[in-house]
Scaffold this motif. Structure first.
Motif, PDB file in Angstrom:
ATOM      1  N   TYR A 744     -32.658 -17.897 -27.418  1.00 57.73           N
ATOM      2  CA  TYR A 744     -32.535 -17.033 -28.579  1.00 57.73           C
ATOM      3  C   TYR A 744     -31.805 -17.780 -29.689  1.00 57.73           C
ATOM      4  CZ  TYR A 744     -29.535 -13.736 -31.145  1.00 57.73           C
ATOM      5  OH  TYR A 744     -28.816 -13.070 -32.110  1.00 57.73           O
ATOM      6  N   MET A 745     -32.351 -17.711 -30.884  1.00 58.88           N
ATOM      7  CA  MET A 745     -31.652 -18.355 -32.012  1.00 58.88           C
ATOM      8  C   MET A 745     -31.626 -17.412 -33.187  1.00 58.88           C
ATOM      9  SD  MET A 745     -32.841 -22.282 -31.959  1.00 58.88           S
ATOM     10  CE  MET A 745     -31.406 -23.203 -32.365  1.00 58.88           C
ATOM     11  N   MET A 747     -32.103 -17.766 -36.178  1.00 60.57           N
ATOM     12  CA  MET A 747     -32.680 -18.547 -37.274  1.00 60.57           C
ATOM     13  C   MET A 747     -34.153 -18.214 -37.377  1.00 60.57           C
ATOM     14  SD  MET A 747     -30.938 -22.225 -36.598  1.00 60.57           S
ATOM     15  CE  MET A 747     -31.584 -23.011 -38.052  1.00 60.57           C
ATOM     16  N   TYR A 759     -38.746 -27.374 -26.062  1.00 55.27           N
ATOM     17  CA  TYR A 759     -38.466 -28.658 -25.409  1.00 55.27           C
ATOM     18  C   TYR A 759     -37.389 -28.486 -24.358  1.00 55.27           C
ATOM     19  CZ  TYR A 759     -37.436 -33.633 -24.891  1.00 55.27           C
ATOM     20  OH  TYR A 759     -37.243 -34.891 -24.384  1.00 55.27           O
TER      21      TYR A 759
ATOM     22  N   GLN B  22     -26.812 -34.751 -19.451  1.00 58.54           N
ATOM     23  CA  GLN B  22     -28.215 -34.402 -19.647  1.00 58.54           C
ATOM     24  C   GLN B  22     -28.322 -33.460 -20.816  1.00 58.54           C
ATOM     25  OE1 GLN B  22     -30.033 -32.477 -16.348  1.00 58.54           O
ATOM     26  NE2 GLN B  22     -31.335 -34.218 -15.893  1.00 58.54           N
ATOM     27  N   ASN B  23     -28.982 -33.848 -21.822  1.00 61.50           N
ATOM     28  CA  ASN B  23     -29.147 -32.937 -22.939  1.00 61.50           C
ATOM     29  C   ASN B  23     -30.429 -33.310 -23.655  1.00 61.50           C
ATOM     30  OD1 ASN B  23     -28.588 -34.366 -25.766  1.00 61.50           O
ATOM     31  ND2 ASN B  23     -27.403 -35.351 -24.171  1.00 61.50           N
ATOM     32  N   PRO B  24     -31.040 -32.336 -24.263  1.00 62.38           N
ATOM     33  CA  PRO B  24     -32.350 -32.603 -24.833  1.00 62.38           C
ATOM     34  C   PRO B  24     -32.323 -33.224 -26.214  1.00 62.38           C
ATOM     35  CG  PRO B  24     -31.826 -30.288 -24.999  1.00 62.38           C
ATOM     36  CD  PRO B  24     -30.667 -30.928 -24.339  1.00 62.38           C
ATOM     37  N   TYR B  26     -33.090 -33.145 -30.055  1.00 64.67           N
ATOM     38  CA  TYR B  26     -34.265 -32.542 -30.654  1.00 64.67           C
ATOM     39  C   TYR B  26     -35.458 -33.337 -30.168  1.00 64.67           C
ATOM     40  CZ  TYR B  26     -37.671 -30.791 -33.890  1.00 64.67           C
ATOM     41  OH  TYR B  26     -38.798 -30.226 -34.422  1.00 64.67           O
ATOM     42  N   LEU B  27     -36.248 -32.732 -29.318  1.00 64.54           N
ATOM     43  CA  LEU B  27     -37.386 -33.415 -28.698  1.00 64.54           C
ATOM     44  C   LEU B  27     -36.942 -34.728 -28.069  1.00 64.54           C
ATOM     45  CD1 LEU B  27     -40.182 -32.834 -31.371  1.00 64.54           C
ATOM     46  CD2 LEU B  27     -39.547 -31.423 -29.442  1.00 64.54           C
ATOM     47  N   GLY B  28     -35.762 -34.714 -27.461  1.00 64.47           N
ATOM     48  CA  GLY B  28     -35.260 -35.907 -26.797  1.00 64.47           C
ATOM     49  C   GLY B  28     -34.538 -36.883 -27.716  1.00 64.47           C
ATOM     50  N   LYS B  69     -25.989 -29.586 -24.864  1.00 60.23           N
ATOM     51  CA  LYS B  69     -26.787 -28.502 -25.458  1.00 60.23           C
ATOM     52  C   LYS B  69     -26.055 -27.847 -26.623  1.00 60.23           C
ATOM     53  CE  LYS B  69     -29.178 -24.209 -24.333  1.00 60.23           C
ATOM     54  NZ  LYS B  69     -29.210 -23.029 -23.483  1.00 60.23           N
ATOM     55  N   ASN B 132     -23.959 -20.443 -28.735  1.00 62.78           N
ATOM     56  CA  ASN B 132     -25.116 -20.053 -27.937  1.00 62.78           C
ATOM     57  C   ASN B 132     -25.216 -18.568 -27.667  1.00 62.78           C
ATOM     58  OD1 ASN B 132     -27.473 -20.378 -26.472  1.00 62.78           O
ATOM     59  ND2 ASN B 132     -26.382 -20.676 -24.574  1.00 62.78           N
ATOM     60  N   GLY B 136     -26.946 -18.104 -30.729  1.00 54.02           N
ATOM     61  CA  GLY B 136     -28.082 -18.886 -30.274  1.00 54.02           C
ATOM     62  C   GLY B 136     -28.218 -20.169 -31.049  1.00 54.02           C
ATOM     63  N   ALA B 137     -28.104 -21.269 -30.374  1.00 52.36           N
ATOM     64  CA  ALA B 137     -28.322 -22.558 -31.020  1.00 52.36           C
ATOM     65  C   ALA B 137     -28.440 -23.607 -29.938  1.00 52.36           C
ATOM     66  CB  ALA B 137     -27.165 -22.908 -31.942  1.00 52.36           C
ATOM     67  N   ILE B 138     -29.245 -24.609 -30.241  1.00 48.44           N
ATOM     68  CA  ILE B 138     -29.328 -25.759 -29.337  1.00 48.44           C
ATOM     69  C   ILE B 138     -29.168 -26.970 -30.218  1.00 48.44           C
ATOM     70  CG2 ILE B 138     -30.795 -27.053 -27.751  1.00 48.44           C
ATOM     71  CD1 ILE B 138     -32.239 -24.468 -27.118  1.00 48.44           C
ATOM     72  N   ILE B 141     -29.881 -28.104 -33.669  1.00 47.13           N
ATOM     73  CA  ILE B 141     -30.415 -27.057 -34.536  1.00 47.13           C
ATOM     74  C   ILE B 141     -29.660 -25.766 -34.310  1.00 47.13           C
ATOM     75  CG2 ILE B 141     -32.427 -25.574 -34.864  1.00 47.13           C
ATOM     76  CD1 ILE B 141     -34.156 -27.885 -34.611  1.00 47.13           C
ATOM     77  N   GLY B 142     -29.353 -25.127 -35.412  1.00 51.35           N
ATOM     78  CA  GLY B 142     -28.729 -23.827 -35.294  1.00 51.35           C
ATOM     79  C   GLY B 142     -27.437 -23.747 -36.069  1.00 51.35           C
ATOM     80  N   VAL B 188     -34.284 -28.594 -38.645  1.00 48.61           N
ATOM     81  CA  VAL B 188     -35.128 -29.793 -38.657  1.00 48.61           C
ATOM     82  C   VAL B 188     -36.488 -29.421 -39.229  1.00 48.61           C
ATOM     83  CG1 VAL B 188     -36.300 -31.514 -37.239  1.00 48.61           C
ATOM     84  CG2 VAL B 188     -33.994 -30.805 -36.656  1.00 48.61           C
ATOM     85  N   LYS B 191     -40.352 -32.667 -38.060  1.00 48.28           N
ATOM     86  CA  LYS B 191     -39.957 -33.391 -36.830  1.00 48.28           C
ATOM     87  C   LYS B 191     -38.765 -34.325 -36.975  1.00 48.28           C
ATOM     88  CE  LYS B 191     -44.186 -33.511 -34.155  1.00 48.28           C
ATOM     89  NZ  LYS B 191     -45.252 -34.301 -33.589  1.00 48.28           N
TER      90      LYS B 191
END
Lengths: 768, 245
Positions: A744-745, A747, A759, B22-24, B26-28, B69, B132, B136-138, B141-142, B188, B191
């Motif tokens: 959930y975001m 945004m 992802y 381990q964290n993603p 943005y698209l790795g 994250k 989070n 909500g944010a990863i 982004i957020g 973002v 991309k």
């Protein structure tokens, strides 16, 4: 058209129908779509909407034009969703039959040659049909199963065609809008009166369609008395089939099982409740409709004596009836499913498909019942519990024989239901030489496993164990398996306990004569290790054979297990994944029409691409099953999507421990795509008004902190955003949800937000 | 002190870069370089008697590393270039040369105004906490909460009017530190392109004491140091960046 031509055409029609593919009911295969996918399924809803917009006259008032546009938008998108849901069949025998009947109607009503009407069958048990503004008319399987003659079907189709010709759907929509606008005479009308007005208008439409349908119908050479009978079928809407089922205990009893203490309740003692006399119903009272039709038929233009009175049978009634049990089972309506199977077995007692379906249904009844009894408070069955409660409550509206069946089953204990299912399954397995890996055998094992605890007290089961070697073998196997599963559980609890695992590993290190400094480095003092050694000994004593290897002094065992696990995980990667019908929906909650149809459809294309790109980035092998960008030849894709959707629905409508009735088909699907993992992905993006509290807060802040004014302005003019992305991973083999996440975001659901949540979820799936 | 500061910074950077959590990203992709502009209208006027529309703009370059994250951290370098104005003669005890060379009868006021360059570099580190549960944010982004710590090196230089020198004269040098917290949102696009917008509240110790303790003997020094307070108290920052890998 003169009589000679009519007879000729009827003759040709009869001849053609003789060549209709004869269905193999013994090894019945459920209906599926076939051939080229019609354009209705492929054309984007937005394109259909743009086309429909051109039909709106420029001379109309601006507001009315807007309302009609809105209607076309909602209608086209809803139809599109429904068509792609997998619940609509095309080029199947029933749909083809319906289109043949329509051609017959068209021959006698030449004005229909200018109309492009298409008939499709819906996989629904409800006795109903629907006409849409787009010329698509849906006829439910439930209706075809109920109707005895082709003539009655033809009349119902004429009725629906009348709805289309008279534009009833758009008229009803504009009328409802007028009422809801609170203008003119509706300004001070109460909510109840508005509902009544809308319902009344709809009822008028139904009567008009009945009448016009009769005119159209009378031009054909079908039996003139059938319209009244067709409407008469609707009076018994609460019964799937026309005939009354004669329920006998002997159907359930055998040499292995009997129910001496349970009696069948007499039919005449059962009260069938009716829904409240509802003036707000969209359809008029059936008796009123039948009277109106009878009155119309008595008019001189309908020369009843000269018109054909012999009816044609509904060629696909039996096929439609064969569809009903599995459709009900998928909805969790097990009583209805059992009722249909029993009714069909009366005429086809040795039919293999029906007997297999009976086993499926009794299995589901037993599992559902066990689940509700043994695990009533578990979270995962909350929804199932509520739906079953509502289903059982509504059974009081069903026909008397259905209620009779329900009451009989209700009196059975869980154990009796389980025993009954086992007896029937065993009989089916022995009659049909079923193999060990067959789904029926799996169901039998499942039932045995779930109910081991009471078997020692159950007389039928004890008898079966003594007499039936197959069942005895299964019973002993499951007993052994469950014992070892209990051991595994116990061991996994031990391993999860961190302190114990450290103790285990230090003991192993000590026994390997590694330098004492290692023990010091691990933080364990000798004293602690000694204590744990004693406690481990106790565990060793109580552990059954086969488990002590986890705690014994075998130095490599723990490390080997971990190594095996790692290797297994590596071997398992990369697993193929089947993405199924992703969805992307945008909502603007500030508007009356919250759902943004066009924007959602437009975004779906790029959303699907994002899924594939993200999967490629993470090197996840995948296949996309989607109704977007389908070609005309992709009928297998639609059938596969339909199967998966049905599987998921059935999973949701029955207990989590009930195996799917589509096990065999699912196993074929797994082989076809070389994976048993399906993933549903979707994103919901919301725009909404900010709440008053936060607006006041920003104004307050900016008064005291002028530098915050730009923030306050931005806060005031932009909406609040919420974006949810869900990912659901089903394992088709175990029929369990392996992974479920909602990210959930706060945004807007733009590319960056969607990509990052997707992802992250895919990464977690890959690392499962 | 300098060496300790540098060690701290470099250690911080190494910790981030070699973090194996381990964290993603943005698209790795986990490293973002960006450039931005920081400023805040009206604050200078309110607190440091600056011009009406003094935005106190500072240009910055940032490097951000996604650690997990919810957390990212990085390094920030800022360039400050501003001018401060004083109503009376305060830069130099001498009258400016223009007083002697220009027609003071017709232009008396201007010759008595003072101005100086206020410039320097800030560099430091920051940590962003992407919320989070509630919002909500990863990362990256957020919406996020940020903590920053700057080392400010500020120089006050003559604008060429008062010392009658050909070269610009360094009048005063201030080393200070700023601790700031803030809230922002980063997104973002296409991309790789990041846009980051945030609001912050900072505390500069030297500037705070200058403001609180009152006026100095040298009003220029007072103004310069209290400007450190107003410049860092409220800030709006807009950055545009690129996710490199």
């Amino acid at each position: 058209m003169n009589m000679k031509n009519k007879i000729l055409i009827s003759g040709v029609f009869l001849l053609l129908s003789g060549f209709v593919f004869a269905q193999d009911f013994e090894n019945y295969k459920e209906l599926s779509s076939d051939g080229t996918i019609p354009m209705d399924f492929i054309t984007l809803a937005n394109d259909k909407f743009e086309q429909d917009k051109t039909k709106i006259s420029e001379d109309e008032q601006r507001h009315k034009r807007k309302v009609k546009e809105q209607f076309y938008l909602e209608s086209n998108f809803s139809i599109s969703e429904f068509l792609k849901s997998g619940n609509v069949l095309f080029n199947d025998p029933v749909s083809n039959y319906l289109n043949e009947i329509y051609n017959n109607i068209k021959l006698s009503n030449s004005f229909l040659n200018d109309e492009d009407l298409r008939f499709y069958t819906c996989k629904s048990t409800i006795i109903n049909a629907y006409a849409t503004h787009a010329g698509i008319i849906f006829i439910n399987i439930g209706l075809v199963a109920k109707i005895k003659t082709e003539d009655e079907l033809a009349y119902i189709m004429c009725h629906e065609i009348s709805h289309y010709i008279e534009d009833h759907s758009i008229n009803q929509y504009t009328y409802n809008d007028e009422i809801d606008s609170n203008k003119g005479s509706y300004r001070r009308t109460s909510w109840e009166k508005k509902m009544f007005s809308k319902a009344n208008y709809s009822q008028q439409h139904e009567l008009i369609a009945d009448s016009l349908g009769l005119i159209m119908y009378s031009n054909t050479n079908y039996c003139i008395n059938s319209p009244v009978e067709a409407l008469g079928n609707l009076k018994t809407y609460n019964s799937p089939f026309s005939k009354v089922l004669d329920i006998q205990k002997s159907f359930f009893e055998s040499s292995n099982i009997s129910f001496p203490d349970i009696n069948i309740v007499p039919l005449d003692s059962i009260e069938v409740e009716k829904y409240d006399d509802d003036n707000n119903s969209t359809h008029p009272d059936i008796d009123e409709r039948m009277e109106e039709i009878a009155d119309q038929l008595s008019q001189p233009e309908y020369d009843v004596d000269s018109i054909k009175t012999k009816t044609l049978p509904n060629k696909f009634q039996k096929l439609a009836q064969f569809e009903m049990p599995h459709l009900y089972l998928e909805k969790g309506m097990t009583i209805h499913a059992l009722y249909c199977v029993m009714s069909l077995l009366e005429e086809n007692p040795d039919n293999k498909y029906l007997n297999g379906m009976l086993c499926n249904i009794l299995y589901a009844i037993s599992q559902n019942s066990t689940c509700l009894k043994n695990y009533p408070d578990r979270d995962e069955i909350a929804d199932f519990k509520h739906s079953q409660r509502d289903y059982h409550k509504d059974l009081k509206y069903s026909c008397a024989d259905m209620q009779q069946l329900y009451l009989f089953l209700n009196k059975m204990s869980n154990e009796q239901k389980n025993s009954l299912a086992i007896v029937k399954l065993l009989a089916f397995i022995s009659d049909n030489n079923v193999g060990d890996s067959d789904a029926m055998m799996l169901r039998l094992r499942d039932l045995t496993k779930m109910n081991l605890s009471y078997y020692s007290d159950s007389k039928p089961i004890k008898n079966l164990i003594e007499r039936d070697s197959v069942f005895a073998g299964i019973y002993n196997d499951e007993k052994q398996i469950s014992r070892s599963e209990i051991k595994k559980l116990r061991n996994s609890y031990r391993e999860e306990d961190e302190s114990k695992s450290i103790i285990v590993s230090t003991r192993i290190i000590k026994n390997s004569s590694i330098d004492k400094t290692d023990d010091v480095a691990s933080g364990e003092e000798n004293g602690e290790v000694t204590e744990s050694k004693e406690s481990l000994s106790e565990e060793e004593e109580t552990a059954e054979t086969g488990t002590s290897k986890d705690v014994n002094t075998n130095t490599g065992s723990d490390k080997n297990e971990k190594k095996d696990k790692k290797e297994k995980k590596l071997k398992a990667e990369p697993d193929r994944i089947l993405f199924v019908t992703p969805e992307f929906r945008k909502f603007d909650l500030r508007k009356n029409q919250a759902y943004k149809f066009q924007a959602s459809e437009k975004a779906l294309n790029s959303y699907q691409k994002k899924i594939e790109d993200n999967a490629d980035l993470l090197e996840i092998d995948h296949v996309m099953l989607s109704t977007l960008n389908m070609g005309a030849a992709d009928v297998e894709q639609i059938n596969d999507i339909s199967l998966i959707n049905t599987f998921v629905d059935e999973h949701n409508n029955n207990s989590p421990w009930t195996m799917s009735s589509k096990k065999e088909e699912i196993q074929n699907l797994i082989s076809k795509y070389n994976t048993d993992k399906i993933v549903f992905v979707g994103t919901y993006s919301f725009h909404m008004s900010r709440d008053v509290g936060s607006e006041i807060y920003m104004v307050f802040i900016s008064l005291f902190l002028p530098p915050a004014i730009p923030f306050a302005i931005w806060h005031a003019i932009t909406p609040e955003f919420r974006t949810f992305t869900y990912v659901l991973l089903y394992n088709l083999s175990t029929e369990k949800v392996d992974y479920y996440e909602v990210e959930y975001m706060k945004m807007n659901g733009n590319e960056g937000v969607v990509n990052t949540t997707m992802y992250y979820s895919f990464m977690k799936i890959k690392n499962l | 002190m300098n060496s300790i500061k540098n060690i701290l910074l470099i250690s911080f950077l190494f910790l981030i870069v070699f973090c194996n959590a381990q964290n993603p990203g943005y698209l790795g992709r986990r490293i973002i370089v960006s450039t931005g502009v920081r400023g805040m209208p009206f604050v200078g006027k309110l607190l440091a008697e600056d011009n009406n529309l003094d935005f106190n703009l500072r240009w910055s370059a940032n490097a951000e590393f996604v650690i997990s994250k919810q957390i990212s951290a990085g390094y920030i370098f800022e360039r400050v270039s501003d001018k401060i104005f004083l109503d009376n003669m305060s830069v130099s005890e001498q009258l400016p040369i223009v007083y002697y060379t220009s027609d003071v009868e017709h232009n008396p006021v201007q010759s008595l105004k003072s101005a100086a360059f206020f410039c320097g570099n800030n560099h430091g580190m920051f940590v962003k906490f992407y919320k989070n549960k509630k919002l909500g944010a990863i990362a990256p982004i957020g919406q996020y909460f940020i903590m920053e710590y700057f080392f400010n090196n500020t120089n006050i230089k003559d604008d060429g009017r008062y010392f009658n020198n050909e070269d610009i004269t360094l009048l005063h040098s201030v080393k200070s530190r700023t601790f700031a917290i803030g809230w922002g949102v980063q997104n973002v696009y296409y991309k790789y392109l990041t846009v980051d917008f945030r609001f912050g509240l900072g505390y500069n110790k030297v500037g705070f004491h200058a403001k609180v303790d009152g006026e100095y003997e040298n009003p220029l020094f007072y103004k310069a140091e209290s400007k450190l307070f107003s410049d860092n108290l409220f800030m709006l920052k807009l950055s545009v960046g690129w996710i490199i890998f």
